[in-house]
Enzyme design. Structure first.
Site, PDB file in Angstrom:
ATOM      1  N   ASP A  30       0.857  -1.178   0.000  1.00 51.05           N
ATOM      2  CA  ASP A  30       0.000   0.000   0.000  1.00 51.05           C
ATOM      3  C   ASP A  30       0.904   1.243   0.000  1.00 51.05           C
ATOM      4  O   ASP A  30       2.097   1.158   0.315  1.00 51.05           O
ATOM      5  CB  ASP A  30      -0.895  -0.047   1.237  1.00 51.05           C
ATOM      6  CG  ASP A  30      -1.715   1.216   1.423  1.00 51.05           C
ATOM      7  OD1 ASP A  30      -2.317   1.696   0.440  1.00 51.05           O
ATOM      8  OD2 ASP A  30      -1.743   1.736   2.557  1.00 51.05           O
ATOM      9  N   ASP A 208      -2.323  -0.323   5.936  1.00 48.13           N
ATOM     10  CA  ASP A 208      -2.682   0.284   7.213  1.00 48.13           C
ATOM     11  C   ASP A 208      -4.171   0.450   7.442  1.00 48.13           C
ATOM     12  O   ASP A 208      -4.636   0.534   8.574  1.00 48.13           O
ATOM     13  CB  ASP A 208      -2.035   1.667   7.330  1.00 48.13           C
ATOM     14  CG  ASP A 208      -2.662   2.674   6.373  1.00 48.13           C
ATOM     15  OD1 ASP A 208      -2.689   2.398   5.145  1.00 48.13           O
ATOM     16  OD2 ASP A 208      -3.161   3.710   6.837  1.00 48.13           O
TER      17      ASP A 208
END
Length: 255
Positions: A30, A208
């Protein structure tokens, strides 16, 4: 694919990832909140020289098995990372855009309904400098980090368009996004795992946000693991690190 969490120890902290986890693995990363710290405005994130140097050596370390998997568009990721990721696969728009390393971006047409929603969001929040309307290739997001009191209204507005137009409301950290249905980070990782150079290698996905959970689920399904960045929460990840700095420290030792 919708993430389904069955971890019986949801409130017990996870260990940090071990050394050697990346050996013979495919690495899926990510961007926001994982490689770079979140900023008040989407364009305000900072890509430092240390991160660029780390990313530049990953393709050799992993024989090309590395991908950026972001909710941002592929074009936005290119704007931040440029030539640093020339040898990476890149996934954008929560899985709706996929560009194999050295290839061209595959993406569907942008629904006209997203343009109508973007106008409506701008009409409502455009005069408030604390709220950011972010236009994406296959979505549009309302960021309310600077005005948390509008959270309920922003979510209601996005939900109304999602229900009317067959789109998906995607929540995140102090934001809500309207995007195309039928794709997520998990579906994109699954697609990349079917072909070279990722096929036959356990995926490690690092993220996250709640938008990263489908990727964690798919990584585990394919014999790999997820790494959660940030505070402990209900997650399909197997490991956790406290923040972006802690992850970059770990990556520097293991890449």
């Amino acid at each position: 694919m919708r993430a389904a969490f069955t971890d019986p120890m949801a409130h017990q902290d996870l260990p940090p990832p071990p050394a050697g986890l990346l050996d013979d693995a495919g690495l899926f990363l990510d961007f926001d909140g994982t490689l770079v710290d979140l900023a008040d405005r989407p364009e305000g994130v900072v890509v430092g020289d240390r991160l660029r140097a780390l990313l530049a050596r990953l393709p050799d370390r992993l024989d090309g098995r590395v991908a950026i998997v972001s909710g941002r568009s592929v074009a936005q990721i290119d704007g931040f990372l440029g030539d640093t990721i020339a040898r990476f696969a890149v996934v954008g728009s929560h899985g709706a855009e996929i560009r194999p390393a050295g290839g061209t971006t595959l993406l569907p047409d942008r629904p006209a309904s997203l343009a109508a929603a973007e106008r409506a969001f701008a009409d409502r929040f455009g005069d408030d400098p604390r709220v950011v309307i972010e236009s994406k290739t296959l979505g549009v997001a309302i960021h309310y980090r600077g005005a948390p009191e509008v959270e309920q209204e922003a979510h209601a507005l996005v939900d109304a368009f999602a229900q009317r137009d067959g789109l998906t409301a995607q929540g995140g950290k102090m934001m809500i996004e309207l995007r195309m249905d039928g794709h997520d980070k998990g579906t994109a990782i699954a697609t990349l795992c079917e072909g070279p150079p990722f096929a036959g290698h356990a995926p490690v996905f690092v993220g996250d946000d709640l938008t990263d959970e489908p990727g964690m689920v798919v990584a585990a399904h394919h014999g790999g693991v997820g790494i959660l960045i940030g505070p402990m929460r209900d997650t399909a990840a197997a490991y956790r690190l406290d923040d972006v700095a802690a992850f970059l420290d770990w990556l520097e030792l293991n890449a």
